[in-house]
Design an enzyme around this catalytic site. Structure first.
Site, mmCIF file in Angstrom:
data_model
loop_
_atom_site.group_PDB
_atom_site.id
_atom_site.type_symbol
_atom_site.label_atom_id
_atom_site.label_comp_id
_atom_site.label_asym_id
_atom_site.label_seq_id
_atom_site.Cartn_x
_atom_site.Cartn_y
_atom_site.Cartn_z
ATOM 1 N N HIS A 245 -29.209 -10.576 33.305
ATOM 2 C CA HIS A 245 -28.189 -11.414 33.936
ATOM 3 C C HIS A 245 -27.560 -10.684 35.115
ATOM 4 O O HIS A 245 -27.717 -9.474 35.272
ATOM 5 C CB HIS A 245 -27.108 -11.804 32.922
ATOM 6 N N ARG B 232 -12.345 -13.577 41.964
ATOM 7 C CA ARG B 232 -12.896 -14.036 40.683
ATOM 8 C C ARG B 232 -12.405 -13.100 39.586
ATOM 9 O O ARG B 232 -12.666 -11.895 39.623
ATOM 10 C CB ARG B 232 -14.421 -14.016 40.768
ATOM 11 N N HIS C 145 -29.364 -7.139 35.469
ATOM 12 C CA HIS C 145 -29.440 -6.011 34.539
ATOM 13 C C HIS C 145 -29.368 -6.542 33.114
ATOM 14 O O HIS C 145 -29.169 -7.733 32.880
ATOM 15 C CB HIS C 145 -28.276 -5.044 34.787
ATOM 16 N N ASP D 260 -27.502 -5.335 29.227
ATOM 17 C CA ASP D 260 -26.325 -4.552 28.857
ATOM 18 C C ASP D 260 -26.607 -3.366 27.940
ATOM 19 O O ASP D 260 -25.757 -2.489 27.811
ATOM 20 C CB ASP D 260 -25.280 -5.460 28.195
#
Length: 662
Positions: free
Chosen positions: A606, A616, A534, A536
């Protein structure tokens, strides 16, 4: 026949046309409702039958309307401006239209959502993939459908050619296919598709205008219903029809599911064609297309240079295309009439920027600029679509902090406005923030309550700066840990602002301490992403090679950063891709203190690879240059920090009632 009698018959015909309903087709909405009912009963064969019939009915009704209106318009033309002749034509045309099918039509792409589920239940995965792809084209923000498509791609028996848009518009399909060939340097083949796209565009324009000849109504002008003067009624209705027809320019340039049209859409055809014809050695055609482009953008510098070059090479002038001249002439005449008619309605008409010259070809190709013995080239346009522009990066600014190391810049990350730092924070700070995350983060926080917003195979938990300060003030977590989160995010902001050498203050748009955890027992044979590809601040459209800067995207975001707290997990690499959302241009393996920063637009698609083991954690930051979109919680957190600073409370033991609120 007396004029008053003709008026009476004319109004009677209009009433009959409104009351007319389809006699030969089952109503689309009834078929659709039956399909929905069958879906909830688990009768998937009936779902397919009803939904496919609904789509067919919709298409047939639309085509019948177009055919009838064009036929009646052609048979009964307005060849005279005499009052009695005008009403003769109206009466005959009204009688002709009584033969048309007029039915109620609902939303067109919703049935494909049901169809893909029904076909999947029936084991017809190729048809399910086609239905899912068709729905997703108009609903690109639908996360679940995007995940379904990824699963279909991995299924045996499903081929790439099964992912077709069953509702694709021929003029757009040909144009974007031509762009793909053009980008590959296949100029001869792209010419064929661009010419096909133009033919289909003008055909679609005729159909669009025909569909406007139905009931019209301005929501702001309900008083129109109470005007009894015949000529005012006709004027008002005609103005609304004309407005609808004039807006066909926008409709034909807007892709399914989008709010904004492709900038400069129709002129772009001639822009691409003039260069493709030049590359193919067909300068006569290149000149013709350059002259046509200049009809839309008179005096445009770079195209004017092209035109002069082609004239010099050929030794003679050329002519723009007739269909474009007629199209623009009609467009200008309609605008004059709309300004008059809208004034009568009391609604000021402002024409949109249909052919903004900023919508240039998005490539590095260049065009001829002279014949001085050398083939010099200059860019097609100094302006480019803002969502796709190549953001020129100068040498990075100072890093501000001694221990911070620049690891990679835009060149080594194979993109624009990208940077990677290490040692932004220490191991101890990473450990403290990760421990803080385990205490304050809540499942679904920051994701509208969805525990697994991007993939069912991972759990997402998050917390904001204000929430952590509140927990610290209440004594649930160490207050200094909450302060560390605040300080670290400010440190990241300053680094990004300095490195990209921004001329104005970079404000927080959203700050999030977030952890994603692999769900045990669900990691075998995973082929999805932890976070799909996508951008941002715009809606990524890989097929169109565009990123649409419109809601629901956060269009005000300008820069983004991710500060990682750990690396002891499997998978979870951050990746940059090309606009196709497939070609990976750079991959970043998270580790404590590592931070990736980048501009938030379509130049930096990204995503995150699947986390298949462990957890994570990162501090995710989004920034804006517009102070109107500053993060409200951040401003509140600033006030809390100032209050606590004034009380010198950071090194004191706090004895606060946990129920107290900030």
């Amino acid at each position: 026949m007396e004029l008053n009698s003709k008026i009476y018959v004319f109004l009677t015909c209009i009433l009959q046309a409104f009351l007319l309903s389809s006699a030969s087709l089952e109503p689309f909405d009834l078929l659709y409702d039956n399909g929905v009912e069958a879906f909830y009963k688990g009768d998937y064969d009936s779902v397919v039958r009803y939904m496919e019939s609904a789509l067919k009915s919709f298409s047939e009704v639309r085509q019948t309307r177009i055919r009838c209106r064009l036929k009646c318009s052609d048979q009964h033309r307005f060849d005279s401006f005499l009052t009695d002749k005008i009403f003769d034509v109206i009466l005959y045309r009204g009688h002709c239209l009584n033969q048309c099918i007029e039915g109620k039509i609902g939303a067109q792409r919703i049935p494909y959502n049901y169809l893909q589920l029904a076909y999947r239940k029936l084991g017809q995965l190729d048809k399910a993939a086609s239905a899912a792809h068709t729905y997703f084209q108009a609903n690109p923000e639908h996360v679940e459908m995007g995940e379904d498509l990824e699963q279909y791609k991995a299924q045996k028996g499903v081929k790439e050619e099964d992912f077709i848009d069953r509702e694709s518009r021929p003029h757009q399909k040909a144009f974007f296919a031509g762009v793909k060939l053009y980008d590959k340097g296949n100029y001869e083949e792209s010419v064929t598709l661009f010419e096909e796209a133009l033919t289909e565009y003008y055909h679609a324009d005729v159909e669009c205008r025909a569909l406007c000849e139905g009931p019209q109504h301005f929501e702001e002008q309900k008083h129109v219903l109470y005007k009894y003067n015949l000529y005012e009624l006709i004027s008002d209705h005609y103005t609304q029809v004309l407005h609808c027809q004039h807006e066909c320019v926008r409709d034909l340039a807007t892709r399914p599911g989008r709010l904004s049209p492709v900038e400069n859409y129709l002129p772009l055809h001639y822009d691409y064609l003039q260069f493709a014809y030049f590359q193919a050695g067909r300068n006569e055609k290149a000149l013709e297309c350059a002259l046509t482009y200049l009809l839309f953008h008179e005096g445009e510098e770079f195209m004017t240079e092209n035109m002069e070059y082609y004239r010099e090479v050929l030794g003679h002038d050329g002519q723009p295309r007739k269909e474009a001249e007629q199209y623009l002439r009609r467009h200008k005449q309609e605008l004059d009439l709309l300004l008059i008619g809208s004034s009568n309605l009391g609604v000021p008409y402002i024409e949109g920027h249909y052919w903004s010259s900023s919508g240039g070809r998005e490539d590095a190709n260049r065009i001829p600029s002279g014949t001085d013995g050398w083939m010099d080239y200059v860019p097609i346009s100094a302006k480019r679509n803002v969502t796709m522009s190549v953001l020129h990066e100068l040498i990075g600014g100072p890093l501000l902090y001694e221990n911070v190391r620049l690891v990679q810049n835009s060149d080594t990350l194979n993109g624009n406005q990208r940077v990677l730092f290490d040692d932004v924070i220490t191991e101890d700070e990473c450990s403290e923030l990760k421990h803080l995350a385990h205490t304050v983060t809540a499942a679904g926080d920051g994701y509208k309550g969805k525990m697994s917003p991007h993939t069912p195979n991972e759990k997402f938990e998050g917390a904001t700066v204000l929430k952590t300060l509140k927990y610290g003030y209440e004594g649930r977590v160490p207050l200094k840990s909450a302060r560390l989160f605040y300080d670290v995010s400010e440190k990241a902001r300053r680094i990004i602002e300095s490195y990209f050498m921004l001329n104005s203050t970079l404000h927080f748009s959203y700050t999030h301490l977030v952890c994603r955890t692999a769900i045990s027992g669900q990691q075998d044979h995973r082929n999805d992403l932890s976070h799909p590809i996508h951008a941002d601040n715009c809606l990524l459209d890989p097929e169109a090679n565009e990123c649409w800067k419109e809601p629901p995207a956060y269009t005000y975001r300008d820069y983004s950063a991710l500060l990682y707290l750990n690396g002891d997990f499997d998978g979870g690499e951050f990746i940059f891709t090309e606009m196709d959302a497939k070609t990976v241009t750079a991959s970043v393996k998270p580790r404590c203190g590592r931070m990736v920063g980048f501009s938030s637009g379509g130049e930096n698609p990204h995503g995150v690879r699947a986390v298949t083991r462990g957890q994570r954690c990162a501090v995710a930051l989004w920034f804006t240059l517009d102070p109107l979109y500053r993060e409200l919680e951040r401003l509140q957190a600033d006030e809390v920090i100032q209050a606590l600073d004034s009380q010198h409370m950071w090194d004191q033991g706090l004895h606060i009632n946990p129920k107290d609120e900030l």
